[in-house]
Structure formats: C-alpha cells, structure tokens
Design a protein around this motif. Sequence first.
Motif: not given
Length: 167
Positions: A9, A13-14, A16, A20-22, A42, A51, A106
Amino acid sequence: MERVLVSACLLGSHVRYNGSYRLNGHPVLTRWQAEGRVVQICPEVAAGFSTPRPAAEIHGTADAVLQGQGRVVEQTGSDVTALYLEAGQLALELARETGCRYAVLTDGSPSCGSSFVYDGSFSGKRVAGRGTTTALLEANGIRVFSEDDIGDLDDLLTKPGSAENAA
C-alpha cells in the motif's frame, strides 16, 4: 545491496482494508524501486484476505497474539487471528528468501504497525504497539520502520559505515 521489504500500500497498490493505498511516489521508495531494492508485500492479501475487507483490530498485544493469548478481530466480530498469523509467516518467509534485514511497513495496521495500532474497540483510539507481522519479523531479527521513518532507514543504508557498507 540491501533489499527492503515494503508494504504494497506504500507503493500505490490499492490493498488496504478499505481498498485504498497509504502512500505513493515517496522519493526514497521511488529511488529504491529503481535500484531494485524493494520487495513488495501486503501480508493480509498474501494470506488470502480480500480487498476491501472489514476493518480488524488486535485484542491484546501482537506479542500475545503470537503466543496464542490475544486475538485479531474484524469489526463484524469474526476472529481472523489465524489469517493474521499466516500473513506474518508469509512476510517472514519472503523476507528470508530475498535477504531482507529491514522492512518499511504501514503504521497503524493490525499486521504492519510498528509504533501504534488501534485499541481493539473500533473507536479510532490509537495505542502504542505493533502489528502481528511486525512483531514476528522483529522477533526474527528483521528491523521494521514505519513510513514516517523511511528517511532514517535510507540514511542507515546509504551513509558511509552503514549496515549496507558493513554487510
């Protein structure tokens, strides 16, 4: 060259829990990618989570979860401890296979948090602590940094006399 395990993320990369991504486009991460330093993962997706997915929080501490005395629970009430343990194991295996002694994960995540996680009440309250993947990586000698500390790791890897130069 030291390779670094990095949360997917943080690389755009989406993945989360909410799809979303961070973080994306951080100059250090971009340089590391160009250098071939980044090993992306991830942990939750690697363990089979979808996801998006329901939010999850640790009940207890990550160390207690690793010792079978804590749990990771989704906001729906589902106990997902086993999958979080598998996620950590998969991240550890990847780090070992690729020679990663460092990770950037993250913060706040029940898997990847390194300085804080949420308190298990789903109220948004942060508490000092680590995620389950971070706890497992650190127990196995892999030093974990949060996205806020990327510069510190970059300094460690690139300064004369650094870990990279000593390796």
